[in-house]
Design a protein around this motif. Sequence first.
Motif, PDB file in Angstrom:
ATOM      1  N   MET A   1      -4.059  27.998  34.569  1.00  0.00           N
ATOM      2  CA  MET A   1      -3.732  29.237  35.298  1.00  0.00           C
ATOM      3  C   MET A   1      -2.240  29.254  35.619  1.00  0.00           C
ATOM      4  SD  MET A   1      -5.326  30.671  38.861  1.00  0.00           S
ATOM      5  CE  MET A   1      -4.702  32.175  39.595  1.00  0.00           C
ATOM      6  N   GLU A   2      -1.582  30.365  35.303  1.00  0.00           N
ATOM      7  CA  GLU A   2      -0.149  30.461  35.538  1.00  0.00           C
ATOM      8  C   GLU A   2       0.143  30.664  37.021  1.00  0.00           C
ATOM      9  OE1 GLU A   2       3.712  32.925  33.817  1.00  0.00           O
ATOM     10  OE2 GLU A   2       1.678  33.444  33.203  1.00  0.00           O
ATOM     11  N   SER A   3       1.172  29.983  37.489  1.00  0.00           N
ATOM     12  CA  SER A   3       1.505  30.036  38.904  1.00  0.00           C
ATOM     13  C   SER A   3       2.110  31.378  39.277  1.00  0.00           C
ATOM     14  CB  SER A   3       2.494  28.921  39.233  1.00  0.00           C
ATOM     15  OG  SER A   3       2.994  29.074  40.540  1.00  0.00           O
ATOM     16  N   ASN A   4       1.853  31.798  40.519  1.00  0.00           N
ATOM     17  CA  ASN A   4       2.461  33.027  41.025  1.00  0.00           C
ATOM     18  C   ASN A   4       3.862  32.797  41.547  1.00  0.00           C
ATOM     19  OD1 ASN A   4       0.276  34.686  40.479  1.00  0.00           O
ATOM     20  ND2 ASN A   4      -0.712  34.281  42.439  1.00  0.00           N
ATOM     21  N   PHE A   5       4.271  31.527  41.645  1.00  0.00           N
ATOM     22  CA  PHE A   5       5.617  31.228  42.122  1.00  0.00           C
ATOM     23  C   PHE A   5       6.565  31.179  40.927  1.00  0.00           C
ATOM     24  CE2 PHE A   5       9.155  28.487  43.278  1.00  0.00           C
ATOM     25  CZ  PHE A   5       9.532  29.040  44.486  1.00  0.00           C
ATOM     26  N   VAL A   6       7.432  32.176  40.838  1.00  0.00           N
ATOM     27  CA  VAL A   6       8.409  32.269  39.752  1.00  0.00           C
ATOM     28  C   VAL A   6       9.792  32.272  40.387  1.00  0.00           C
ATOM     29  CG1 VAL A   6       9.270  33.661  37.836  1.00  0.00           C
ATOM     30  CG2 VAL A   6       6.822  33.568  38.300  1.00  0.00           C
ATOM     31  N   ASP A   7      10.616  31.291  40.030  1.00  0.00           N
ATOM     32  CA  ASP A   7      11.938  31.177  40.642  1.00  0.00           C
ATOM     33  C   ASP A   7      13.058  31.191  39.604  1.00  0.00           C
ATOM     34  OD1 ASP A   7      11.405  28.772  39.472  1.00  0.00           O
ATOM     35  OD2 ASP A   7      11.935  27.531  41.184  1.00  0.00           O
ATOM     36  N   TYR A   8      12.738  31.638  38.363  1.00  0.00           N
ATOM     37  CA  TYR A   8      13.729  31.582  37.301  1.00  0.00           C
ATOM     38  C   TYR A   8      13.367  32.626  36.256  1.00  0.00           C
ATOM     39  CZ  TYR A   8      17.271  28.851  34.722  1.00  0.00           C
ATOM     40  OH  TYR A   8      18.411  28.409  34.102  1.00  0.00           O
ATOM     41  N   VAL A   9      14.190  33.652  36.078  1.00  0.00           N
ATOM     42  CA  VAL A   9      13.931  34.667  35.058  1.00  0.00           C
ATOM     43  C   VAL A   9      15.228  35.017  34.340  1.00  0.00           C
ATOM     44  CG1 VAL A   9      11.948  35.700  36.237  1.00  0.00           C
ATOM     45  CG2 VAL A   9      14.224  36.568  36.717  1.00  0.00           C
ATOM     46  N   LYS A  10      15.078  35.452  33.097  1.00  0.00           N
ATOM     47  CA  LYS A  10      16.209  35.866  32.262  1.00  0.00           C
ATOM     48  C   LYS A  10      16.003  37.327  31.879  1.00  0.00           C
ATOM     49  CE  LYS A  10      18.541  34.677  27.893  1.00  0.00           C
ATOM     50  NZ  LYS A  10      18.503  33.765  26.725  1.00  0.00           N
ATOM     51  N   ILE A  11      17.008  38.153  32.160  1.00  0.00           N
ATOM     52  CA  ILE A  11      16.874  39.597  31.969  1.00  0.00           C
ATOM     53  C   ILE A  11      18.120  40.151  31.285  1.00  0.00           C
ATOM     54  CG2 ILE A  11      16.563  41.827  33.131  1.00  0.00           C
ATOM     55  CD1 ILE A  11      15.201  40.399  35.397  1.00  0.00           C
ATOM     56  N   TYR A  12      17.905  41.074  30.371  1.00  0.00           N
ATOM     57  CA  TYR A  12      19.015  41.816  29.766  1.00  0.00           C
ATOM     58  C   TYR A  12      19.212  43.101  30.565  1.00  0.00           C
ATOM     59  CZ  TYR A  12      21.523  44.818  26.474  1.00  0.00           C
ATOM     60  OH  TYR A  12      22.427  45.679  25.896  1.00  0.00           O
ATOM     61  N   CYS A  13      20.395  43.275  31.141  1.00  0.00           N
ATOM     62  CA  CYS A  13      20.710  44.458  31.960  1.00  0.00           C
ATOM     63  C   CYS A  13      21.785  45.286  31.275  1.00  0.00           C
ATOM     64  CB  CYS A  13      21.198  44.043  33.353  1.00  0.00           C
ATOM     65  SG  CYS A  13      19.969  43.169  34.335  1.00  0.00           S
ATOM     66  N   ARG A  14      21.676  46.597  31.442  1.00  0.00           N
ATOM     67  CA  ARG A  14      22.662  47.501  30.854  1.00  0.00           C
ATOM     68  C   ARG A  14      22.843  48.710  31.764  1.00  0.00           C
ATOM     69  NH1 ARG A  14      20.741  51.211  26.266  1.00  0.00           N
ATOM     70  NH2 ARG A  14      20.242  52.363  28.159  1.00  0.00           N
ATOM     71  N   SER A  15      24.081  48.972  32.136  1.00  0.00           N
ATOM     72  CA  SER A  15      24.376  50.150  32.943  1.00  0.00           C
ATOM     73  C   SER A  15      24.421  51.379  32.040  1.00  0.00           C
ATOM     74  CB  SER A  15      25.701  49.978  33.681  1.00  0.00           C
ATOM     75  OG  SER A  15      26.771  49.877  32.756  1.00  0.00           O
ATOM     76  N   GLY A  16      24.509  52.555  32.644  1.00  0.00           N
ATOM     77  CA  GLY A  16      24.570  53.793  31.869  1.00  0.00           C
ATOM     78  C   GLY A  16      25.993  54.114  31.452  1.00  0.00           C
ATOM     79  N   LYS A  17      26.123  54.709  30.291  1.00  0.00           N
ATOM     80  CA  LYS A  17      27.447  55.131  29.834  1.00  0.00           C
ATOM     81  C   LYS A  17      27.748  56.526  30.371  1.00  0.00           C
ATOM     82  CE  LYS A  17      25.479  56.562  25.420  1.00  0.00           C
ATOM     83  NZ  LYS A  17      25.427  56.274  23.970  1.00  0.00           N
ATOM     84  N   GLY A  18      29.025  56.813  30.512  1.00  0.00           N
ATOM     85  CA  GLY A  18      29.427  58.128  31.000  1.00  0.00           C
ATOM     86  C   GLY A  18      29.175  59.201  29.961  1.00  0.00           C
ATOM     87  N   GLY A  19      28.782  60.362  30.440  1.00  0.00           N
ATOM     88  CA  GLY A  19      28.557  61.484  29.523  1.00  0.00           C
ATOM     89  C   GLY A  19      29.865  61.989  28.935  1.00  0.00           C
ATOM     90  N   ARG A  20      29.810  62.515  27.745  1.00  0.00           N
ATOM     91  CA  ARG A  20      31.025  63.011  27.096  1.00  0.00           C
ATOM     92  C   ARG A  20      31.369  64.405  27.605  1.00  0.00           C
ATOM     93  NH1 ARG A  20      27.166  62.940  22.754  1.00  0.00           N
ATOM     94  NH2 ARG A  20      26.495  65.039  22.187  1.00  0.00           N
ATOM     95  N   GLY A  21      32.659  64.668  27.667  1.00  0.00           N
ATOM     96  CA  GLY A  21      33.116  66.006  28.046  1.00  0.00           C
ATOM     97  C   GLY A  21      32.924  66.992  26.911  1.00  0.00           C
ATOM     98  N   SER A  22      32.875  68.243  27.250  1.00  0.00           N
ATOM     99  CA  SER A  22      32.663  69.294  26.245  1.00  0.00           C
ATOM    100  C   SER A  22      34.001  69.860  25.782  1.00  0.00           C
ATOM    101  CB  SER A  22      31.798  70.416  26.832  1.00  0.00           C
ATOM    102  OG  SER A  22      31.709  71.503  25.931  1.00  0.00           O
ATOM    103  N   ALA A  23      34.088  70.144  24.483  1.00  0.00           N
ATOM    104  CA  ALA A  23      35.303  70.765  23.912  1.00  0.00           C
ATOM    105  C   ALA A  23      35.034  72.215  23.526  1.00  0.00           C
ATOM    106  CB  ALA A  23      35.768  69.968  22.698  1.00  0.00           C
ATOM    107  N   HIS A  24      34.247  72.898  24.367  1.00  0.00           N
ATOM    108  CA  HIS A  24      33.831  74.261  24.052  1.00  0.00           C
ATOM    109  C   HIS A  24      34.950  75.270  24.339  1.00  0.00           C
ATOM    110  CE1 HIS A  24      31.601  78.094  24.691  1.00  0.00           C
ATOM    111  NE2 HIS A  24      30.881  77.614  23.685  1.00  0.00           N
ATOM    112  N   LEU A  25      35.048  76.299  23.491  1.00  0.00           N
ATOM    113  CA  LEU A  25      35.973  77.413  23.694  1.00  0.00           C
ATOM    114  C   LEU A  25      35.163  78.668  23.986  1.00  0.00           C
ATOM    115  CD1 LEU A  25      38.482  76.716  20.783  1.00  0.00           C
ATOM    116  CD2 LEU A  25      38.795  76.234  23.204  1.00  0.00           C
ATOM    117  N   ARG A  26      35.579  79.413  24.994  1.00  0.00           N
ATOM    118  CA  ARG A  26      34.812  80.568  25.454  1.00  0.00           C
ATOM    119  C   ARG A  26      34.985  81.734  24.492  1.00  0.00           C
ATOM    120  NH1 ARG A  26      32.520  82.441  30.147  1.00  0.00           N
ATOM    121  NH2 ARG A  26      32.728  84.657  30.628  1.00  0.00           N
TER     122      ARG A  26
END
Length: 404
Positions: A1-26
Amino acid sequence: MESNFVDYVKIYCRSGKGGRGSAHLRHVKYNPNGGPDGGDGGKGGSIILRGNHNYWTLLHLRYERHIFAEHGGNGGRDKCHGTDGKDVYIDVPCGTVVYNAETGKYVCDVTYDGQEVVLLKGGRGGLGNFQFRSATNQAPRYAQPGEPMQEMTIILELKLLADVGLVGFPNAGKSTLVSALSNARPKIANYPFTTMEPSLGIVGYRDNKSFVMADIPGIIEGASEGKGLGLRFLRHIERNSLLLFMVPGDTDDIKREYDILLNELAQFNPELLDKHRVLAVTKCDLLDAELIDMLKEELKTPSDDKSSLCREDIGGSVPVVFISAVANMGLDELKDVLWRELNAESNKLAAVMAEDTLVHRDKDMSRFAQELADEGEDEEIEYIDLDDLEDLEYLEELDTLEDA
């Protein structure tokens, strides 16, 4: 049976990238040359660690291998601003330390409830072409793409926060003592390494006072080099304010066993020797009064071995208490000694932690790979962001507009 006590984990984290600006002409009826009206991109979401006293292990993160923040929205026509990406909060128990899984470098530390640490900051949104208009450039056909995201594979390592940490060889009576002084019910049996995971117990004292005691799995000679349970649980001792060394009374040489334990802590982290220490001689119900008196006199005598770490501190700066958790012998005296040492003027761990002056060492890369393998965290975590293809297509569109 696996223990419920976990004190060590490895995670891949990634923040969000900024949205691109628009080059629209009216371009609207009756105003075919309306000029630039491209809006700015939104800010990407950040990855934020947050201390939460309701958690005591990292079990909730055990199978969450990827944590991504939301990307910022792209700017639009009519100077519409892109939506900001939502921040992602990672709740962790107090006492969690973060390391870079690739380099072993110390990143940050979460020590108290409600503390927030920005692990990865989201990218800023790009400016739309409306922001670049000027008297000499009334129709800019370019915009910023937005800042890229940040990514990191991290190791979350929990170090238990407790007032008193128990240090001793297997079968020294640590679990029995915790069960006798508190309502904790760790596993107790007559064989080595009964305790395979740390447990906490709240010890009641006079006038409704209390302190927290941590039962840590047994240490053997060579533990600092990976023998026995190795380095896995030694790190839990680093956050304890006071160390209670436990050596059975029927041991052939109490000073030698105490010195071995002290040496293992010194090999793992020399700063552990600066903590206050108390020596408890356990299982004294097996000894008669005459033998106990003889042991007291022997422990007061400094050792002749000049290389011994405990040469002059037992019976001097380190109090010695003879106890038996089974027979309820000397437990009140032990609590008095522990409370006195915890509240001594020279024991200021709580003040040090409040000022964020704890010193953290980077991981030793020569042992780090083996440590990851022992914890089952040595596999690589990779992720390909398909949204990058959109950015490439967008840059190609901008190049086409500029050439036009």
